[in-house]
Design an enzyme around this catalytic site. Structure first.
Site, PDB file in Angstrom:
ATOM      1  N   SER A 109     -26.557 -48.177  62.377  1.00  0.00           N
ATOM      2  CA  SER A 109     -26.520 -48.250  60.924  1.00  0.00           C
ATOM      3  C   SER A 109     -27.891 -47.926  60.350  1.00  0.00           C
ATOM      4  O   SER A 109     -28.728 -47.330  61.040  1.00  0.00           O
ATOM      5  CB  SER A 109     -26.038 -49.635  60.490  1.00  0.00           C
ATOM      6  OG  SER A 109     -25.699 -49.632  59.123  1.00  0.00           O
ATOM      7  N   ASN A 110     -28.137 -48.294  59.110  1.00  0.00           N
ATOM      8  CA  ASN A 110     -29.430 -48.045  58.458  1.00  0.00           C
ATOM      9  C   ASN A 110     -29.661 -49.136  57.426  1.00  0.00           C
ATOM     10  O   ASN A 110     -28.752 -49.912  57.123  1.00  0.00           O
ATOM     11  CB  ASN A 110     -29.426 -46.634  57.829  1.00  0.00           C
ATOM     12  CG  ASN A 110     -28.352 -46.517  56.765  1.00  0.00           C
ATOM     13  OD1 ASN A 110     -28.421 -47.150  55.721  1.00  0.00           O
ATOM     14  ND2 ASN A 110     -27.321 -45.723  57.059  1.00  0.00           N
TER      15      ASN A 110
END
Ligand code: CTP
Length: 226
Positions: free
Chosen positions: A23-24
């Site tokens: 993810s980020n």
């Protein structure tokens, strides 16, 4: 003049197994600000949100998703429902979609001893590029020449506006409450805005959409938006 907005926000999660994902650090704040601004102006708004910890703005319908493929499916469903109405439809894509996902998600937690250290990845769909039959607003978060990249994305994804920013600039980027952005239009014009709160940027994006729907956007109109 009521418009129809579909807004994506936040990160996506691409699971490796039930307890691990790619993810980020996107917080979703920019997309929630656009959705709130559009609802405040009386437009019909659906917010398709990745995993974020923000409360739903008043008057906004929210659909929670996890992965990029879930997000695309939700956007396409909302778009096909919206197109059957009479309002002009705007898709505002603020989500930080993960570009890659693991080829396979393991059904149960992987044991570290069983992991080879190599994760095989495949490309995710580009949601903004894939969808059509609506006006499209994209973002370009860059670390170099944001305007040049925004012009390229505007052409390649067929956009009506790109909101470009240099994420390394002070007061900009993931997690910040403010941003310094440039509005880039399909004619290549670049209109820099001052350092603004994400709420104020959201309001300007909605104003742009309203002007576009009226057929008012030209260099003089853009000059006055800062
Ligand atoms: N976007 C999307 N789906 C993706 C990737 C990006 O809808 N799989 C959208 C983002 O929401 C944003 C715009 O496309 O509005 C630009 O995203 P960005 O990550 O900056 O650009 P990319 O198209 O991924 O290009 P590159 O990696 O070459 O910079």
């Amino acid at each position: 003049m009521e418009l129809r907005f579909i807004v994506t926000a936040g990160p996506t999660r691409e699971h490796i197994d039930p307890v691990r994902f790619i993810s980020n650090p996107s917080t979703g704040r920019m997309g929630f600000a656009v959705a709130a601004a559009a609802a405040r102006r009386g437009h019909a708004v659906t917010l398709v949100a990745g995993p974020v910890s923000l409360s739903t703005p008043r008057g906004v319908r929210r659909i929670d998703v996890v992965s990029a493929r879930d997000m695309l499916a939700a956007v396409e469903e909302e778009l096909s429902a919206a197109r059957s109405g009479r309002a002009d439809v705007f898709f505002v894509s603020t989500a930080a979609v993960a570009d890659w996902r693991p080829r396979r998600m393991a059904a149960s937690k992987l044991k570290k001893a069983s992991m080879s250290g190599i994760l095989e990845l495949v490309r995710n769909p580009d949601i903004l590029k894939t969808v059509g039959g609506c006006r499209k607003i994209g973002f370009a978060a860059e670390t170099g020449d944001a305007v040049a990249e925004a012009r390229r994305k505007c052409r390649e994804k067929g956009l009506d506006l790109v909101v470009a920013n240099d994420v390394t600039a002070q007061g900009a980027g993931f997690g910040a409450r403010t941003n310094r952005v440039v509005f880039v239009t399909p004619d290549g014009a670049a209109r820099p805005l001052p350092l603004l709160s994400k709420a104020a940027i959201g309001a300007r994006i909605v104003k742009f959409c309203e002007a576009l729907s009226r057929g008012d956007v030209d260099s003089q109109w853009l000059g006055g938006i800062g």
